[in-house]
Design an enzyme around this catalytic site. Structure first.
Site, PDB file in Angstrom:
ATOM      1  N   GLU A 137      -0.424   0.893   3.013  1.00 25.30           N
ATOM      2  CA  GLU A 137      -1.862   1.100   3.136  1.00 25.30           C
ATOM      3  C   GLU A 137      -2.058   2.613   3.161  1.00 25.30           C
ATOM      4  OE1 GLU A 137      -5.395  -0.182   6.212  1.00 25.30           O
ATOM      5  OE2 GLU A 137      -3.541   0.685   7.004  1.00 25.30           O
TER       6      GLU A 137
ATOM      7  N   ASP B 180       1.631   0.392   7.640  1.00 23.89           N
ATOM      8  CA  ASP B 180       0.255   0.685   8.014  1.00 23.89           C
ATOM      9  C   ASP B 180      -0.031   2.182   7.925  1.00 23.89           C
ATOM     10  OD1 ASP B 180      -2.250  -0.477   9.476  1.00 23.89           O
ATOM     11  OD2 ASP B 180      -1.696   1.278  10.670  1.00 23.89           O
TER      12      ASP B 180
END
Length: 405
Positions: A104, A68
């Site tokens: 990401e 993330d």
């Protein structure tokens, strides 16, 4: 089947985390919306997260990690590149199998997926928010919040994303005071991009938690789903997509020290950022994230999967994945020669991807009117709606895929 774990190393949560009480040096001084940020300048902090990653991979043998907010994995001054250290440690310590690393990264950075001479790429793939955003703008007309970077000629931007990866590849970006954003990505193989039509962020941060499916004509969404699953990029599906669920997905939480009004105001701010201007009655529509009913509203109703519509949707999805396996996978196993967006009318797509094993061709009409598209060559292996591959004539909401050897 593989199982990847989503790991969040850029923050530890705003509540219920006592590490900052007894180990304040673990964190940077600056706060994030999700709590204090770890200080990756510290060797001990980096070791903490390295050991955590290896624990999941060596003890539980996950097949990979989705990392993330990789763009936030740095020290306070940005002098530490923890993503590089993390990936290199995993490659060195986990041997005998390939560990898949997906990131990401809001910077649209191509470098982590780009191999160097005799050195494999740092990571395998990256979530492609650009694809989602431009599809959303083009099909819903929403143009506020994070979508305002994609309102200028969205057809052209979508063609660019499908053909070459990112929309922003070093281009001036309106939301960032027209500073240049992103890196060239046309050299990367399409499967290094993870494309999606909605996910937990894009639905969960909307005022009413709608999936894209709930916002569009069913025929248009069906075309988009074909494009997602049969294009060479890596498709990401959201829970419930297997049976065409339109159930909302709200942001929900379980914070013991809960300030209801502050949480609701936070939800309204997030919704405005994720979808633009809100209706006048937004305050009446917003859900309290800490109310158990909000979680229950977001929980799938599995009875729908057993109903006629759910079973039909599952059969269609299985058929598309079978065609992907039969016709697209063999191309992905060969060398990629580049993607090209061909000229076509507004709200249509004509994309060719060249591989050593053949040329994959997409033709789609995303409008409610007929349109003339460039013809295709080779074998048409999927068609939805009234569209002629030889003449290029198409009716509303139609798509086809073909392979030319």
């Amino acid at each position: 089947m593989m199982v990847l774990l989503d790991v969040v190393y850029n923050h530890l949560g705003p509540e219920g985390n006592f590490l900052q009480t007894y180990a304040p040096d673990f964190f940077q001084k600056n706060e994030t919306p999700w709590g204090p940020a770890p200080d990756f300048n510290s060797v001990d902090v980096r070791s903490y997260f390295l050991q955590n990653a290896l624990y999941w991979l060596q003890t539980y043998r996950f097949d990979g990690l989705r990392i993330d907010a990789a763009d936030h994995l740095a020290g306070g001054g940005g002098e530490v590149d923890f993503l590089t250290e993390l990936a290199q440690t995993i490659r060195h310590k986990v041997t005998g199998r390939h560990v898949y690393l997906v990131i990401e990264d809001a910077r649209n950075t191509a470098k982590p997926m780009t191999p160097e001479e005799d050195v494999p790429p740092l990571v395998d793939a990256q979530w492609n928010d650009d694809f989602h955003h431009v599809v959303h703008v083009m099909t819903t007309g929403e143009d506020g919040g994070l979508y305002r970077d994609f309102v200028s000629n969205p057809e052209s931007l979508l063609r660019r994303s499908l053909a070459t990866g990112f929309v922003y590849q070093g281009d001036p970006r309106p939301s960032r005071d027209f500073a240049r954003s992103g890196e060239r990505s046309d050299h990367l193989s399409p499967q290094t991009f993870v494309n999606f039509l909605h996910n937990h962020d894009q639905a969960g941060n909307r005022l009413c938690g709608e999936r894209l499916r709930a916002l569009l004509e069913p025929a248009l969404f069906d075309v988009l789903e074909c494009i997602l699953l049969l294009s060479p990029q890596t498709p990401l599906m959201f829970m419930g997509d297997d049976h065409a669920s339109t159930q909302p997905f709200y942001f929900f939480s379980d914070h013991p020290q809960h300030d209801r009004e502050a949480a609701i105001k936070g939800r309204l701010r997030q919704a405005e950022m994720f979808q633009g201007a809100l209706p006048e009655n937004a305050r009446d529509l917003v859900q309290d994230p800490n109310d158990v009913r909000t979680r229950l509203l977001s929980t799938l109703n599995w009875r729908q999967a057993d109903e006629e519509d759910g079973r039909r949707a599952s059969e269609i999805l299985a058929g598309l994945l079978a065609k992907r396996r039969q016709h697209v996978w063999p191309l992905l196993a060969s060398e990629f020669g580049g993607g090209t967006a061909l000229g076509s009318p507004a709200r249509t797509l004509a994309i060719d991807w060249a591989f050593a094993a053949g040329r994959l061709q997409l033709r789609a009409n995303l409008s409610d009117a007929p349109a003339d598209l460039p013809p295709v060559e080779g074998e048409i292996f999927h068609r939805l709606g009234d569209i002629n591959g030889q003449t290029g004539k198409s009716c509303s909401y139609s798509v086809l895929f073909a392979v030319a050897r």
